[in-house]
Write an enzyme that holds these catalytic residues in place. Structure first.
Site, short mmCIF file in Angstrom:
data_model
loop_
_atom_site.label_atom_id
_atom_site.label_comp_id
_atom_site.label_asym_id
_atom_site.label_seq_id
_atom_site.Cartn_x
_atom_site.Cartn_y
_atom_site.Cartn_z
N ARG A 144 -5.26 -9.11 -8.88
CA ARG A 144 -5.81 -10.47 -8.97
C ARG A 144 -7.27 -10.40 -9.40
O ARG A 144 -7.82 -9.32 -9.57
CB ARG A 144 -5.73 -11.13 -7.59
CG ARG A 144 -6.42 -10.26 -6.54
CD ARG A 144 -6.58 -10.94 -5.22
NE ARG A 144 -6.85 -10.00 -4.16
CZ ARG A 144 -8.04 -9.56 -3.79
NH1 ARG A 144 -9.11 -9.93 -4.45
NH2 ARG A 144 -8.17 -8.73 -2.77
N GLU A 153 -3.16 7.50 7.38
CA GLU A 153 -4.01 8.13 6.38
C GLU A 153 -5.06 8.95 7.10
O GLU A 153 -5.45 8.60 8.22
CB GLU A 153 -4.75 7.06 5.55
CG GLU A 153 -4.19 6.90 4.15
CD GLU A 153 -4.91 5.84 3.34
OE1 GLU A 153 -4.24 5.27 2.48
OE2 GLU A 153 -6.10 5.56 3.56
N HIS A 174 -14.48 -3.42 7.70
CA HIS A 174 -13.76 -2.92 6.52
C HIS A 174 -13.71 -3.94 5.40
O HIS A 174 -12.87 -3.85 4.51
CB HIS A 174 -12.32 -2.49 6.86
CG HIS A 174 -12.23 -1.48 7.94
ND1 HIS A 174 -12.81 -0.24 7.85
CD2 HIS A 174 -11.63 -1.52 9.16
CE1 HIS A 174 -12.57 0.44 8.94
NE2 HIS A 174 -11.86 -0.32 9.76
N LYS A 202 0.83 -1.21 0.00
CA LYS A 202 0.00 0.00 0.00
C LYS A 202 0.87 1.26 0.00
O LYS A 202 0.47 2.28 -0.54
CB LYS A 202 -0.91 0.01 1.23
CG LYS A 202 -2.03 -1.03 1.19
CD LYS A 202 -3.03 -0.75 2.30
CE LYS A 202 -3.82 -1.96 2.73
NZ LYS A 202 -4.72 -2.51 1.75
P1 ADP Z 1 -11.91 -8.16 -2.43
O1 ADP Z 1 -11.30 -6.81 -2.37
O2 ADP Z 1 -11.63 -8.96 -3.65
O3 ADP Z 1 -13.35 -8.11 -2.09
P2 ADP Z 1 -11.25 -9.04 0.19
O4 ADP Z 1 -10.56 -7.86 0.75
O5 ADP Z 1 -12.61 -9.33 0.65
O6 ADP Z 1 -11.16 -8.95 -1.38
O7 ADP Z 1 -10.34 -10.31 0.38
C1 ADP Z 1 -10.45 -11.43 -0.43
C2 ADP Z 1 -9.88 -12.61 0.26
O8 ADP Z 1 -8.50 -12.47 0.42
C3 ADP Z 1 -10.42 -12.88 1.63
O9 ADP Z 1 -10.37 -14.27 1.78
C4 ADP Z 1 -9.41 -12.18 2.53
O10 ADP Z 1 -9.45 -12.73 3.81
C5 ADP Z 1 -8.15 -12.49 1.78
N1 ADP Z 1 -7.05 -11.53 1.86
C6 ADP Z 1 -6.85 -10.49 1.05
N2 ADP Z 1 -5.69 -9.88 1.33
C7 ADP Z 1 -5.14 -10.55 2.34
C8 ADP Z 1 -3.93 -10.41 3.10
N3 ADP Z 1 -3.03 -9.47 2.84
N4 ADP Z 1 -3.72 -11.28 4.07
C9 ADP Z 1 -4.61 -12.25 4.34
N5 ADP Z 1 -5.74 -12.44 3.66
C10 ADP Z 1 -6.01 -11.61 2.69
P1 ADP Z 2 -7.80 -3.82 2.41
O1 ADP Z 2 -6.49 -4.10 1.77
O2 ADP Z 2 -7.96 -4.45 3.71
O3 ADP Z 2 -8.91 -4.05 1.44
P2 ADP Z 2 -8.25 -0.95 1.93
O4 ADP Z 2 -7.21 0.10 2.01
O5 ADP Z 2 -8.69 -1.35 0.57
O6 ADP Z 2 -7.75 -2.24 2.71
O7 ADP Z 2 -9.50 -0.47 2.79
C1 ADP Z 2 -10.58 -1.31 3.08
C2 ADP Z 2 -11.76 -0.47 3.56
O8 ADP Z 2 -11.41 0.28 4.73
C3 ADP Z 2 -12.25 0.57 2.58
O9 ADP Z 2 -13.15 0.04 1.64
C4 ADP Z 2 -12.90 1.59 3.50
O10 ADP Z 2 -14.17 1.18 3.91
C5 ADP Z 2 -12.00 1.57 4.71
N1 ADP Z 2 -10.95 2.59 4.57
C6 ADP Z 2 -9.69 2.42 4.10
N2 ADP Z 2 -8.99 3.56 4.12
C7 ADP Z 2 -9.82 4.50 4.62
C8 ADP Z 2 -9.68 5.91 4.90
N3 ADP Z 2 -8.53 6.55 4.71
N4 ADP Z 2 -10.75 6.54 5.42
C9 ADP Z 2 -11.92 5.91 5.66
N5 ADP Z 2 -12.10 4.61 5.43
C10 ADP Z 2 -11.07 3.90 4.91
MG MG Z 3 -9.09 -3.10 -0.40
#
Ligand code: ADP
Ligand code: ADP
Ligand code: MG
Length: 489
Positions: free
Chosen positions: A292, A200, A235, A116
């Protein structure tokens, strides 16, 4: 050319990929761990290979075991699905070094986008808007404290290598910052193997809007429109839809163009997802790229007619993208509900166990991407997603109504699951009005109401299926839900 695909995954996404292999005449190999020895994905594939182990680390996350399974079974390609090793650049590289085709982007672009912080830096260099934030290489907490003050509270601490909604902490004031940073570092180290964190600005009540993108090995790029994924718990998304009510055609075009610039900047060459937050003033900010196949890819498939897994195969085979941006059109409205074995009344705790009964009602416009059958085990070791229900109809209103109808007639018995909770979300006037922000569940205090009408209906339907043991869909279609109900009660 890809001819035999090892699927380095399990559950619904492994089943989805195996189905694509069958459709396009590719041989499929499933791998399975000890608890998955009777799993649906194993049964569906042309061949299966035991990799043993229980935990993810001992099985689907073990790079050597997975590559060895591909070599032993004579597969010439590996599809990583999502989660597990799907965004691991080392796995990606090793698959290629073993002489196999990796169905995904090149490892260099995966590496930069997987972090990230590295991807944020790349975006800043390319003038892509990011959420105001800060990362330091020093351990000096004072630096964070002064930056947090200038950004303004609340602040979100994030793990650079986090994912799946894990590794995030909201901090509301300076007193809590130092302690939270230290705790976040420890958590990140144990969950993701790295203590790198960054700050952030916490955007208040945004929408999560992401764009499906694709690039080939010849420098061509397209986007396949947006998905709105604002309905989240912890989240992590549970309901996704497209198109988003928050975008007009101008904003859609601007965000789509930006999404393409994001993957272009990284030299990306497969399908991927660019995630943004959108605030109330329609400002959008880059969040991250998922390098992916995305969980919610089916809603894009249903509204564009593009088979995204096929597109992954074609790109990995070195083909040029078969579409220009102008060729792509979106029609109808599609919604996906993720059905997890989780207890919404107990902080969405996983609820592993045995599926005693499972049936997919046959309703036009409903697609089930599931990883279970009656009798399946839901192990404690992995992500507890059971299935995804995707409903497509002429417009949003009709899609919501159809989704509710299918959910009410979708028997998943044996484990506590999120179906009733999803019904509450979709039934809520704020959802129907399109007021879908990431704090929707919290703000509207969504809870399972134990609506006796609904519970009777679902249970009655289920027990009808169970008792009659019928697989005759026509017969079931002819019986209205309420008749099924009264047949039982
Ligand atoms: P999407 O953004 O495709 O909806 P999710 O954030 O819901 O994906 O994650 C998809 C799958 O990958 C879930 O099974 C989640 O637990 C797993 N996952 C994604 N990133 C990671 C990570 N860095 N470590 C562990 N599990 C992860
Ligand atoms: P992950 O890798 O776990 O998917 P993301 O950065 O994509 O992490 O964030 C997952 C979710 O967390 C977002 O869809 C949003 O709901 C919340 N989120 C992430 N960053 C922020 C932010 N700066 N402010 C508010 N909500 C956030
Ligand atoms: Mg995400």
């Amino acid at each position: 050319m890809i001819s035999k695909v090892l699927i380095a995954n399990r559950g619904e996404i492994a089943c989805r990929i195996i189905k694509a292999c069958k459709k396009y005449n590719l041989k499929s190999v499933a791998i399975y761990s000890e608890p998955d020895k009777d799993a649906k994905h194993k049964q569906l594939a042309d061949e299966s290979y035991s990799i043993g182990g229980n935990s993810a680390a001992e099985s689907y996350l073990d790079i050597n075991k997975v590559i060895n399974a591909a070599l032993e079974t004579g597969a010439n390609a590996v599809h990583p699905g999502y989660g597990f090793l799907s965004e691991n650049p080392e796995f990606n590289r090793k698959v290629r070094e073993a002489g196999l085709i990796f169905i995904g982007p090149n490892p260099e672009s995966m590496k930069i986008l997987g972090s990230k912080t590295a991807s944020r830096e790349l975006m800043i260099k390319n003038n892509i808007p990011v959420v105001p934030g800060f990362k330091s290489n020093s351990d000096d907490l004072n630096e964070y404290i002064s930056v947090a003050k200038s950004i303004g509270y609340p602040i979100l601490i994030k793990a650079a290598d986090g994912g799946g909604g894990k590794g995030m902490r909201v901090v509301h004031n300076e007193e809590m910052l130092a302690e939270s940073i230290n705790a976040a570092r420890r958590e990140s180290l144990s969950a993701f193997g790295s203590e790198e964190i960054f700050l952030e600005k916490y955007i208040k009540s945004p929408r999560h809007i992401e764009f499906q993108v694709a690039g080939d090995k010849h420098g061509n790029y397209i986007h396949l429109f947006e998905r709105e994924c604002s309905i989240q718990r912890r989240h992590q998304k549970i309901i996704e839809e497209t198109p988003s009510v928050a975008l007009d055609s101008e904003l859609r075009a601007t965000m789509g163009k930006t999404a393409v610039e994001v993957v272009k900047a990284a030299g990306y060459d497969n399908i991927g997802t660019v995630e943004f937050l959108l605030d109330d003033d329609k400002n959008f900010y880059f969040l991250e790229v998922n390098a992916r196949l995305q969980v919610e890819h089916p809603i894009t498939e249903e509204t564009t007619g593009v088979d995204l897994v096929k597109l992954q195969f074609d790109i990995a085979n070195g083909m040029k993208l078969p579409y220009n941006q102008e060729d792509l059109k979106q029609s109808k409205h599609s919604i996906e509900c993720r059905i997890y074995a989780e207890d919404s009344e107990n902080n969405f705790m996983p609820s592993p166990g045995k599926i005693t009964f499972y049936n997919e009602p046959n309703i036009v416009g409903a697609r089930f991407d599931s990883g279970i059958i009656s009798g399946s085990l839901v192990p404690i070791y992995y992500d507890p997603i059971l299935s995804k229900l995707i409903v497509t109809d002429e417009n949003r209103e009709k899609a919501i109504e159809k989704m509710l109808e299918v959910l009410k007639n979708y028997p998943v018995l044996g484990v506590v699951n999120t179906i009733e909770f999803l019904i509450e979300c979709l039934n809520h006037p704020e959802f129907k009005a399109g007021n879908t922000k990431t704090d929707f569940i919290e703000k509207n205090n969504i809870k399972v109401s134990k609506n006796p009408e609904f519970i009777n209906l679902a249970l009655a339907t289920a027990s009808y299926f169970e008792k009659s043991q019928t697989k005759n869909v026509e017969q079931l279609e002819n019986i209205g839900s309420w008749e099924i109900c009264s047949a039982k009660y």
